[in-house]
Structures are given as C-alpha cells and as structure tokens.
Design a protein around this motif. Structure first.
Motif, PDB file in Angstrom:
ATOM      1  N   LEU A  10      53.194  44.638  36.063  1.00  0.00           N
ATOM      2  CA  LEU A  10      53.700  45.072  37.371  1.00  0.00           C
ATOM      3  C   LEU A  10      54.352  46.453  37.320  1.00  0.00           C
ATOM      4  O   LEU A  10      54.906  46.896  38.305  1.00  0.00           O
ATOM      5  CB  LEU A  10      54.706  44.051  37.914  1.00  0.00           C
ATOM      6  N   GLY A  11      54.304  47.098  36.196  1.00  0.00           N
ATOM      7  CA  GLY A  11      54.897  48.433  36.069  1.00  0.00           C
ATOM      8  C   GLY A  11      56.274  48.365  35.424  1.00  0.00           C
ATOM      9  O   GLY A  11      56.997  47.381  35.559  1.00  0.00           O
ATOM     10  N   GLY A  12      56.613  49.416  34.719  1.00  0.00           N
ATOM     11  CA  GLY A  12      57.913  49.484  34.058  1.00  0.00           C
ATOM     12  C   GLY A  12      58.048  48.521  32.891  1.00  0.00           C
ATOM     13  O   GLY A  12      59.155  48.253  32.443  1.00  0.00           O
ATOM     14  N   GLY A  13      56.942  47.967  32.431  1.00  0.00           N
ATOM     15  CA  GLY A  13      56.989  47.017  31.322  1.00  0.00           C
ATOM     16  C   GLY A  13      57.123  45.565  31.757  1.00  0.00           C
ATOM     17  O   GLY A  13      57.090  44.660  30.930  1.00  0.00           O
TER      18      GLY A  13
ATOM     19  N   ARG B 285      55.760  30.195  36.279  1.00  0.00           N
ATOM     20  CA  ARG B 285      55.382  31.547  35.847  1.00  0.00           C
ATOM     21  C   ARG B 285      56.200  31.941  34.631  1.00  0.00           C
ATOM     22  O   ARG B 285      57.361  31.574  34.496  1.00  0.00           O
ATOM     23  CB  ARG B 285      55.657  32.497  37.011  1.00  0.00           C
ATOM     24  N   GLU B 286      55.572  32.715  33.753  1.00  0.00           N
ATOM     25  CA  GLU B 286      56.281  33.323  32.633  1.00  0.00           C
ATOM     26  C   GLU B 286      56.512  34.786  33.011  1.00  0.00           C
ATOM     27  O   GLU B 286      55.560  35.497  33.329  1.00  0.00           O
ATOM     28  CB  GLU B 286      55.437  33.227  31.367  1.00  0.00           C
ATOM     29  N   ILE B 287      57.761  35.211  32.978  1.00  0.00           N
ATOM     30  CA  ILE B 287      58.116  36.585  33.343  1.00  0.00           C
ATOM     31  C   ILE B 287      58.685  37.267  32.103  1.00  0.00           C
ATOM     32  O   ILE B 287      59.675  36.805  31.536  1.00  0.00           O
ATOM     33  CB  ILE B 287      59.166  36.612  34.483  1.00  0.00           C
ATOM     34  N   THR B 288      58.050  38.360  31.679  1.00  0.00           N
ATOM     35  CA  THR B 288      58.542  39.133  30.544  1.00  0.00           C
ATOM     36  C   THR B 288      59.232  40.379  31.097  1.00  0.00           C
ATOM     37  O   THR B 288      58.601  41.214  31.749  1.00  0.00           O
ATOM     38  CB  THR B 288      57.388  39.524  29.599  1.00  0.00           C
ATOM     39  N   VAL B 289      60.536  40.448  30.851  1.00  0.00           N
ATOM     40  CA  VAL B 289      61.375  41.503  31.420  1.00  0.00           C
ATOM     41  C   VAL B 289      61.755  42.496  30.324  1.00  0.00           C
ATOM     42  O   VAL B 289      62.374  42.105  29.324  1.00  0.00           O
ATOM     43  CB  VAL B 289      62.662  40.892  32.045  1.00  0.00           C
TER      44      VAL B 289
ATOM     45  N   SER C 262      64.995  47.588  30.136  1.00  0.00           N
ATOM     46  CA  SER C 262      65.372  48.472  31.247  1.00  0.00           C
ATOM     47  C   SER C 262      65.502  47.729  32.582  1.00  0.00           C
ATOM     48  O   SER C 262      66.188  48.186  33.486  1.00  0.00           O
ATOM     49  CB  SER C 262      64.352  49.600  31.400  1.00  0.00           C
ATOM     50  N   MET C 263      64.846  46.552  32.716  1.00  0.00           N
ATOM     51  CA  MET C 263      64.941  45.756  33.942  1.00  0.00           C
ATOM     52  C   MET C 263      65.743  44.484  33.702  1.00  0.00           C
ATOM     53  O   MET C 263      65.777  43.597  34.542  1.00  0.00           O
ATOM     54  CB  MET C 263      63.551  45.390  34.457  1.00  0.00           C
ATOM     55  N   GLY C 264      66.357  44.404  32.512  1.00  0.00           N
ATOM     56  CA  GLY C 264      67.181  43.255  32.156  1.00  0.00           C
ATOM     57  C   GLY C 264      68.637  43.692  32.053  1.00  0.00           C
ATOM     58  O   GLY C 264      69.225  44.174  33.012  1.00  0.00           O
TER      59      GLY C 264
ATOM     60  N   PRO D  81      75.208  36.294  24.721  1.00  0.00           N
ATOM     61  CA  PRO D  81      74.346  36.143  23.541  1.00  0.00           C
ATOM     62  C   PRO D  81      73.144  37.096  23.530  1.00  0.00           C
ATOM     63  O   PRO D  81      72.357  37.075  22.582  1.00  0.00           O
ATOM     64  CB  PRO D  81      73.867  34.685  23.648  1.00  0.00           C
ATOM     65  N   ILE D  82      73.015  37.940  24.553  1.00  0.00           N
ATOM     66  CA  ILE D  82      71.869  38.852  24.635  1.00  0.00           C
ATOM     67  C   ILE D  82      72.257  40.197  24.030  1.00  0.00           C
ATOM     68  O   ILE D  82      73.126  40.899  24.565  1.00  0.00           O
ATOM     69  CB  ILE D  82      71.417  39.033  26.106  1.00  0.00           C
ATOM     70  N   PRO D  83      71.627  40.574  22.925  1.00  0.00           N
ATOM     71  CA  PRO D  83      71.954  41.853  22.290  1.00  0.00           C
ATOM     72  C   PRO D  83      71.508  43.040  23.148  1.00  0.00           C
ATOM     73  O   PRO D  83      70.578  42.905  23.963  1.00  0.00           O
ATOM     74  CB  PRO D  83      71.180  41.829  20.977  1.00  0.00           C
ATOM     75  N   PRO D  84      72.128  44.207  22.989  1.00  0.00           N
ATOM     76  CA  PRO D  84      71.700  45.401  23.727  1.00  0.00           C
ATOM     77  C   PRO D  84      70.229  45.736  23.438  1.00  0.00           C
ATOM     78  O   PRO D  84      69.744  45.536  22.328  1.00  0.00           O
ATOM     79  CB  PRO D  84      72.615  46.498  23.176  1.00  0.00           C
ATOM     80  N   GLY D  85      69.532  46.202  24.452  1.00  0.00           N
ATOM     81  CA  GLY D  85      68.153  46.639  24.304  1.00  0.00           C
ATOM     82  C   GLY D  85      67.139  45.516  24.136  1.00  0.00           C
ATOM     83  O   GLY D  85      66.035  45.750  23.649  1.00  0.00           O
ATOM     84  N   SER D  86      67.486  44.298  24.539  1.00  0.00           N
ATOM     85  CA  SER D  86      66.583  43.154  24.339  1.00  0.00           C
ATOM     86  C   SER D  86      65.606  42.948  25.492  1.00  0.00           C
ATOM     87  O   SER D  86      65.988  42.971  26.660  1.00  0.00           O
ATOM     88  CB  SER D  86      67.393  41.858  24.190  1.00  0.00           C
ATOM     89  N   ASP D  87      64.341  42.739  25.140  1.00  0.00           N
ATOM     90  CA  ASP D  87      63.356  42.280  26.112  1.00  0.00           C
ATOM     91  C   ASP D  87      63.564  40.777  26.259  1.00  0.00           C
ATOM     92  O   ASP D  87      63.882  40.091  25.289  1.00  0.00           O
ATOM     93  CB  ASP D  87      61.936  42.562  25.632  1.00  0.00           C
ATOM     94  N   LEU D  88      63.370  40.266  27.466  1.00  0.00           N
ATOM     95  CA  LEU D  88      63.614  38.854  27.763  1.00  0.00           C
ATOM     96  C   LEU D  88      62.349  38.194  28.293  1.00  0.00           C
ATOM     97  O   LEU D  88      61.559  38.835  28.979  1.00  0.00           O
ATOM     98  CB  LEU D  88      64.729  38.715  28.806  1.00  0.00           C
ATOM     99  N   THR D  89      62.183  36.925  28.018  1.00  0.00           N
ATOM    100  CA  THR D  89      61.078  36.142  28.575  1.00  0.00           C
ATOM    101  C   THR D  89      61.669  34.941  29.292  1.00  0.00           C
ATOM    102  O   THR D  89      62.484  34.212  28.721  1.00  0.00           O
ATOM    103  CB  THR D  89      60.112  35.662  27.477  1.00  0.00           C
ATOM    104  N   PHE D  90      61.279  34.765  30.551  1.00  0.00           N
ATOM    105  CA  PHE D  90      61.737  33.635  31.347  1.00  0.00           C
ATOM    106  C   PHE D  90      60.552  32.746  31.693  1.00  0.00           C
ATOM    107  O   PHE D  90      59.522  33.236  32.151  1.00  0.00           O
ATOM    108  CB  PHE D  90      62.379  34.116  32.661  1.00  0.00           C
TER     109      PHE D  90
END
Length: 178
Positions: free
Chosen positions: A71-74, A144-148, A151-153, A161-170
């Motif tokens: 969807l853009g922006g990763g 749905r699986e959303i990979t964030v 920059s959008m997280g 518990p979320i470290p800086p610069g982490s990509d997230l999956t929901f």
C-alpha cells in the motif's frame, strides 16, 4: 421382516439427508437475511449494524493462496478471510481482535477475547497509522495480516516492549462497526 427392516433403514437415511438439506437451507436463508439487514434493505436504520455485523464473524470466506498487497510506505496487507459484512468508513468505530508481533515472531500485545475487543475510531490516529490504513477496505468478518513498517508504527521511539525502529505484524479480525 428383513424387507421391513431394510425399508426402515432406507427411510432413516432419507430423513437424515432431508434434515441436512433443511439445515443448509436455513443457514443460507439466515445469511441472506443478515446481509440484507446489514445493508439496510429491511427498512432499519444503518446505525444498527453493530448488532447485525457481530453475527457476521466467522462467515468470511478463506482466501486461497493469499498474496500480500503493498500500500506504499512499506505497508503490506494480506487478506486471509474475506468478510461479508459492511466496510467501515472514516470516523466509524471499529471493533477488532488482534495479535501484534515483532519481526522475530515474539508477541508484544494481543486482544483475542470477543467479549472485550479493541475499539477505536478509524482514521483518527487512535492507533498507529499503519493499523488505520491497513484496515481500510476490510469487511466485517474478515481477517487480515498487516505488516507495518517502523515509520508507520512507533518509529525511532519504540513503546513498552517494542524496541525503536521495529517493523510490526498484526493478525487482525474485524468483528464489528458502529
């Protein structure tokens, strides 16, 4: 006497098939009635969709070979079940069940109890921007699986518990719209 027994067994088999066919017909009629009610075709106001859309949960069709969409922006989404309920619009309150994971697969948060789903207004930045955008166009009853991307997280700050610069999956299931 054997002929009577065989006839009795045959009757039982016919009745069993009839019961199964009747059950399928009742389910199909209930689903059609529900969809009609959710779409507002029964004369009720559309603001009653929460009651009806809650019943759509689990009625989603599984997606064969789900493919991620960018969807853009990763930001990536991958539908695993397509819902049959309404699509939420901006500003509407959505109710979701979810599990959030880090890139290493560890779970940092989850809400999977249907009695207390996460509720928020879509598009008003009450959750991370990637979650808002990732839910757009999803129907009630869908998963749905959303990979964030970071920059959008939570970005470079992280949170709990979320470290800086982490990509997230929901992994998200949309269970209602109010």
């Amino acid at each position: 006497e054997k002929a009577v027994e065989e006839e009795g067994e045959e009757d039982k088999a016919v009745r069993a098939r009839s019961r199964k066919a009747a059950k399928r017909a009742r389910k199909a009629a209930a689903k059609a009635e529900l969809i009609k009610a959710v779409e507002g075709g029964d004369g009720r106001e559309k603001n009653t969709t929460w009651v009806k859309s809650e019943m759509c949960v689990g009625m989603g069709e599984p997606v064969r070979n789900p493919k991620p969409r960018h969807l853009g922006g990763g930001l990536k989404i991958k539908d695993t079940h397509l819902g049959t309920g309404p699509v939420p619009s901006l500003g509407k309150t959505v109710k979701i069940l979810y599990e959030g994971m880090l890139a290493d697969g560890s779970v940092f948060d989850k809400r999977q109890n249907k009695r207390s789903p996460l509720s928020f207004r879509l598009g008003l930045r009450e959750v991370v921007p990637g979650m808002d955008k990732g839910l757009m166009g999803m129907r009630v009853g869908g998963s749905r699986e959303i990979t964030v991307p970071a920059s959008m997280g939570y970005g470079d700050k992280g949170a709990g518990p979320i470290p800086p610069g982490s990509d997230l999956t929901f992994h998200v299931e949309l269970i209602g719209v109010i």
